[in-house]
Structure formats: C-alpha cells, structure tokens
Design a protein around this motif. Structure first.
Motif, PDB file in Angstrom:
ATOM      1  N   TYR A  87       0.827  -1.209   0.000  1.00 28.07           N
ATOM      2  CA  TYR A  87       0.000   0.000   0.000  1.00 28.07           C
ATOM      3  C   TYR A  87       0.861   1.258   0.000  1.00 28.07           C
ATOM      4  CZ  TYR A  87      -3.796   3.191   1.320  1.00 28.07           C
ATOM      5  OH  TYR A  87      -4.707   4.207   1.346  1.00 28.07           O
ATOM      6  N   THR A  88       2.036   1.192   0.630  1.00 29.21           N
ATOM      7  CA  THR A  88       2.911   2.373   0.740  1.00 29.21           C
ATOM      8  C   THR A  88       4.043   2.377  -0.278  1.00 29.21           C
ATOM      9  OG1 THR A  88       4.295   1.268   2.413  1.00 29.21           O
ATOM     10  CG2 THR A  88       2.433   2.579   3.212  1.00 29.21           C
ATOM     11  N   HIS A  89       4.269   1.248  -0.936  1.00 36.27           N
ATOM     12  CA  HIS A  89       5.361   1.130  -1.913  1.00 36.27           C
ATOM     13  C   HIS A  89       4.808   1.493  -3.288  1.00 36.27           C
ATOM     14  CE1 HIS A  89       8.535  -0.773  -4.349  1.00 36.27           C
ATOM     15  NE2 HIS A  89       9.300  -0.626  -3.281  1.00 36.27           N
ATOM     16  N   LYS A  90       5.178   2.647  -3.803  1.00 35.17           N
ATOM     17  CA  LYS A  90       4.544   3.175  -5.014  1.00 35.17           C
ATOM     18  C   LYS A  90       4.779   2.326  -6.256  1.00 35.17           C
ATOM     19  CE  LYS A  90       4.358   7.979  -3.471  1.00 35.17           C
ATOM     20  NZ  LYS A  90       4.740   9.388  -3.753  1.00 35.17           N
ATOM     21  N   SER A  91       5.982   1.867  -6.467  1.00 34.21           N
ATOM     22  CA  SER A  91       6.258   1.091  -7.678  1.00 34.21           C
ATOM     23  C   SER A  91       5.916  -0.377  -7.448  1.00 34.21           C
ATOM     24  CB  SER A  91       7.726   1.236  -8.088  1.00 34.21           C
ATOM     25  OG  SER A  91       8.576   0.765  -7.064  1.00 34.21           O
ATOM     26  N   PRO A  92       5.565  -1.107  -8.498  1.00 37.17           N
ATOM     27  CA  PRO A  92       5.175  -2.506  -8.349  1.00 37.17           C
ATOM     28  C   PRO A  92       6.241  -3.353  -7.669  1.00 37.17           C
ATOM     29  CG  PRO A  92       4.597  -1.709 -10.526  1.00 37.17           C
ATOM     30  CD  PRO A  92       5.440  -0.640  -9.890  1.00 37.17           C
ATOM     31  N   CYS A  93       5.798  -4.209  -6.785  1.00 38.24           N
ATOM     32  CA  CYS A  93       6.700  -5.155  -6.140  1.00 38.24           C
ATOM     33  C   CYS A  93       5.945  -6.462  -5.944  1.00 38.24           C
ATOM     34  CB  CYS A  93       7.224  -4.615  -4.808  1.00 38.24           C
ATOM     35  SG  CYS A  93       5.955  -4.354  -3.544  1.00 38.24           S
ATOM     36  N   SER A  94       6.659  -7.503  -5.594  1.00 36.88           N
ATOM     37  CA  SER A  94       6.049  -8.800  -5.364  1.00 36.88           C
ATOM     38  C   SER A  94       6.573  -9.367  -4.049  1.00 36.88           C
ATOM     39  CB  SER A  94       6.347  -9.751  -6.530  1.00 36.88           C
ATOM     40  OG  SER A  94       5.561 -10.926  -6.428  1.00 36.88           O
ATOM     41  N   PHE A  95       6.230 -10.621  -3.761  1.00 42.15           N
ATOM     42  CA  PHE A  95       6.641 -11.198  -2.490  1.00 42.15           C
ATOM     43  C   PHE A  95       6.740 -12.714  -2.591  1.00 42.15           C
ATOM     44  CE2 PHE A  95       2.043 -10.654  -2.562  1.00 42.15           C
ATOM     45  CZ  PHE A  95       1.550 -11.877  -2.131  1.00 42.15           C
ATOM     46  N   VAL A  96       7.371 -13.300  -1.586  1.00 44.61           N
ATOM     47  CA  VAL A  96       7.475 -14.755  -1.469  1.00 44.61           C
ATOM     48  C   VAL A  96       6.671 -15.164  -0.246  1.00 44.61           C
ATOM     49  CG1 VAL A  96       9.018 -16.724  -1.160  1.00 44.61           C
ATOM     50  CG2 VAL A  96       9.808 -14.716  -2.443  1.00 44.61           C
ATOM     51  N   MET A  97       5.820 -16.197  -0.398  1.00 46.11           N
ATOM     52  CA  MET A  97       5.029 -16.625   0.757  1.00 46.11           C
ATOM     53  C   MET A  97       4.861 -18.138   0.787  1.00 46.11           C
ATOM     54  SD  MET A  97       0.962 -15.833   0.183  1.00 46.11           S
ATOM     55  CE  MET A  97       0.646 -16.465   1.842  1.00 46.11           C
ATOM     56  N   ASP A  98       4.402 -18.628   1.912  1.00 43.24           N
ATOM     57  CA  ASP A  98       4.156 -20.047   2.117  1.00 43.24           C
ATOM     58  C   ASP A  98       3.051 -20.516   1.170  1.00 43.24           C
ATOM     59  OD1 ASP A  98       3.611 -22.599   3.019  1.00 43.24           O
ATOM     60  OD2 ASP A  98       3.430 -22.040   5.125  1.00 43.24           O
ATOM     61  N   LYS A  99       3.347 -21.508   0.371  1.00 48.42           N
ATOM     62  CA  LYS A  99       2.386 -21.994  -0.622  1.00 48.42           C
ATOM     63  C   LYS A  99       1.090 -22.459   0.029  1.00 48.42           C
ATOM     64  CE  LYS A  99       1.897 -25.254  -4.467  1.00 48.42           C
ATOM     65  NZ  LYS A  99       2.572 -26.276  -5.305  1.00 48.42           N
ATOM     66  N   ASN A 123      10.052 -28.535   1.060  1.00 49.81           N
ATOM     67  CA  ASN A 123      10.638 -29.025  -0.189  1.00 49.81           C
ATOM     68  C   ASN A 123      11.898 -28.221  -0.517  1.00 49.81           C
ATOM     69  OD1 ASN A 123      11.289 -29.784  -2.806  1.00 49.81           O
ATOM     70  ND2 ASN A 123       9.166 -29.775  -3.533  1.00 49.81           N
ATOM     71  N   PRO A 124      13.061 -28.639  -0.003  1.00 43.22           N
ATOM     72  CA  PRO A 124      14.314 -27.900  -0.202  1.00 43.22           C
ATOM     73  C   PRO A 124      14.661 -27.675  -1.676  1.00 43.22           C
ATOM     74  CG  PRO A 124      14.588 -29.576   1.489  1.00 43.22           C
ATOM     75  CD  PRO A 124      13.255 -29.833   0.846  1.00 43.22           C
ATOM     76  N   ARG A 125      14.377 -28.668  -2.510  1.00 48.15           N
ATOM     77  CA  ARG A 125      14.704 -28.532  -3.936  1.00 48.15           C
ATOM     78  C   ARG A 125      13.883 -27.419  -4.568  1.00 48.15           C
ATOM     79  NH1 ARG A 125      14.961 -33.828  -7.653  1.00 48.15           N
ATOM     80  NH2 ARG A 125      16.677 -34.153  -6.179  1.00 48.15           N
ATOM     81  N   GLN A 126      12.588 -27.369  -4.239  1.00 40.67           N
ATOM     82  CA  GLN A 126      11.737 -26.302  -4.768  1.00 40.67           C
ATOM     83  C   GLN A 126      12.180 -24.961  -4.211  1.00 40.67           C
ATOM     84  OE1 GLN A 126       9.220 -24.318  -3.150  1.00 40.67           O
ATOM     85  NE2 GLN A 126       7.844 -23.736  -4.831  1.00 40.67           N
ATOM     86  N   GLY A 127      12.654 -24.952  -2.954  1.00 46.87           N
ATOM     87  CA  GLY A 127      13.142 -23.721  -2.339  1.00 46.87           C
ATOM     88  C   GLY A 127      14.328 -23.145  -3.095  1.00 46.87           C
ATOM     89  N   ILE A 128      15.221 -24.012  -3.532  1.00 43.50           N
ATOM     90  CA  ILE A 128      16.384 -23.568  -4.312  1.00 43.50           C
ATOM     91  C   ILE A 128      15.930 -22.973  -5.636  1.00 43.50           C
ATOM     92  CG2 ILE A 128      18.452 -24.352  -5.547  1.00 43.50           C
ATOM     93  CD1 ILE A 128      18.816 -26.448  -3.317  1.00 43.50           C
ATOM     94  N   THR A 129      14.932 -23.595  -6.249  1.00 43.26           N
ATOM     95  CA  THR A 129      14.389 -23.087  -7.520  1.00 43.26           C
ATOM     96  C   THR A 129      13.814 -21.692  -7.330  1.00 43.26           C
ATOM     97  OG1 THR A 129      13.863 -25.325  -8.287  1.00 43.26           O
ATOM     98  CG2 THR A 129      12.712 -23.494  -9.354  1.00 43.26           C
ATOM     99  N   ILE A 130      13.058 -21.495  -6.235  1.00 43.06           N
ATOM    100  CA  ILE A 130      12.461 -20.189  -5.950  1.00 43.06           C
ATOM    101  C   ILE A 130      13.555 -19.145  -5.725  1.00 43.06           C
ATOM    102  CG2 ILE A 130      11.122 -18.865  -4.268  1.00 43.06           C
ATOM    103  CD1 ILE A 130       9.393 -20.577  -6.061  1.00 43.06           C
ATOM    104  N   ILE A 131      14.580 -19.503  -4.971  1.00 49.09           N
ATOM    105  CA  ILE A 131      15.697 -18.578  -4.718  1.00 49.09           C
ATOM    106  C   ILE A 131      16.319 -18.129  -6.028  1.00 49.09           C
ATOM    107  CG2 ILE A 131      18.076 -18.452  -3.853  1.00 49.09           C
ATOM    108  CD1 ILE A 131      17.157 -20.151  -1.458  1.00 49.09           C
TER     109      ILE A 131
END
Length: 241
Positions: A87-99, A123-131
């Motif tokens: 709400y306070t961050h004017k330019s577009p941003c995204s986030f990482v969250m628990d699936k 899922n450590p392997r999926q975590g590496i992919t997300i990173i």
C-alpha cells in the motif's frame, strides 16, 4: 482476528465485482501491465483499510533505490504485513510466501496479480528453484518482499524473532541492494483482538548495498538486518512513549 472478519463482512457487497476483476487481470497478464495489476492491488487494500479504519503511515520512502531491483526484508507480524508494504510502496513489487497459505480466496488473487512466488517450506529442492528465480528477476530490476523470520506469532507486540540466514541467499545471488523494513503495530490489524481504529507504521530503512555485504556470510547479513530493524523499532517506540 476480529478485525479480519469485520473487514470481510463490510466488503461482502464488493466481492461480486472486485474478485472477478482481480481474477481476470491476474489470469491475463499479457492484457494488463504490471502497473495496472499493482494499481488494482493497491485499490483493494485501500478499500480494506477504509472500511476497517486502518491507517498505515510510511516513512523513509526516499531511501528506496531509484533504479534497479532490490530485496526488501521486513520483520514479520501478521497477515497485514505485505498489504501495508504494498500500500505504501509506489512502484510494483512482489513477495514470497508459504504456498499452503496462498490459495485462500483473495490471498490467491493478490498473489497472482503480482505474480508472487509460492514457497514449499518442506521441499528444499523447490526452495532452491524459488531462490534462483527471484534472484534472476531482482537482478533484472524487480522488487521483492521476503520475511526472513519465516513466520509470526499471534499478538506479536512488535517483537522480532531470529532471521533465517538462507533468506539472504537471494540478495547475494542477485547482487542487489537490501532494504530493511521496520513494521510497527502491523500485528494489531489481523493478528490481535484489537477492534478499534488502528495506525500501523512502515519504516523503509537505508539500503545496504552489495559492496557492503558481499564479503559477509548469510548469517552475518541476517544479524545485521535484524539489528537495524530492532534499533528502528526501539527508537520509534521510545519516541511515542
């Protein structure tokens, strides 16, 4: 939690047109620009804040890097944290969250509108992919929010728990600035028994550039960011006594 139910109830009449609109834009990113989809997210948060009597105050936006991508690392207090930042961050941003928490109604729409990354914590392997994916996008200019505490406690009381060192691998891989964010009273919105008007605070701290942290281990970076956030929270709470 009472505030959450109240906000949902007060916005039920908007659901028949807001949720389909959010779903349509989320499902067709080729038709709607990133800015258009982010604007819709901010509008939805505005409606929630207005009906819920939630006021979010931002400071330090001038600290945000003017060009390129960066990683935002806030303390974690509850369900409102991402909303307060976006709400306070004017330019577009995204986030990482628990699936596991990302597929409920409205949360799913918010995630898909900003193309958030869903992390499978077991899922450590999926975590590496997300990173790797986030690091690549940040290096290309995108802004991301990641909560290094990994979770939060009900009725947080502005306490900061230990940061997970692995959260900072993205910053190291992308060579991007780290923006610590100090959230204050965010827990009161949806993670306490508070029902009256609420003011929350989003403090954007000075970024830590890659040259400053490139020789550090991830645990050292985690400790540095945590200390800066804790110092800001203590400073603000002392000033408001």
């Amino acid at each position: 939690m009472l505030k959450l139910f109240y906000v949902i109830f007060m916005n039920l009449h908007r659901a028949p047109y807001m949720i389909p609109r959010m779903r349509a834009e989320a499902d067709h990113p080729q038709r709607y620009t990133e800015e258009q989809r982010y604007s819709l997210v901010q509008h939805a948060i505005y409606l929630m804040n207005k009906t819920g009597k939630i006021n979010t105050v931002e400071t330090g936006a001038e600290n945000l890097p003017k060009q390129g991508g960066y990683m935002m690392y806030p303390n974690h207090q509850g369900k409102y944290d991402v909303l307060g930042i976006m709400y306070t961050h004017k330019s577009p941003c995204s986030f990482v969250m628990d699936k596991r928490k990302s597929h409920t109604i409205l949360v799913r729409e918010f995630c898909d509108l900003v193309q958030a990354k869903r992390l499978e914590k077991d899922n450590p392997r999926q975590g590496i992919t997300i990173i790797n994916q986030v690091a690549k996008e940040v290096a290309a200019g995108k802004k991301y929010i990641l909560f290094p505490e990994g979770g939060y406690r009900f009725n947080n009381k502005n306490k900061v728990c230990d940061f997970k060192a692995g959260s900072f691998k993205i910053a190291l891989k992308s060579h991007a600035p780290i923006v610590p964010i100090a959230l204050i009273d965010s827990y009161k919105v949806f993670n306490s028994f508070h029902i009256g008007p609420i003011t929350t605070y989003v403090h954007y701290l000075k970024p830590i550039c890659y040259e400053e942290y490139k020789g550090m281990k991830t645990q050292e970076i985690a400790d540095l960011v945590k200390i800066r956030i804790e110092e800001k929270i203590q400073q603000e709470m002392q000033a408001h006594k």
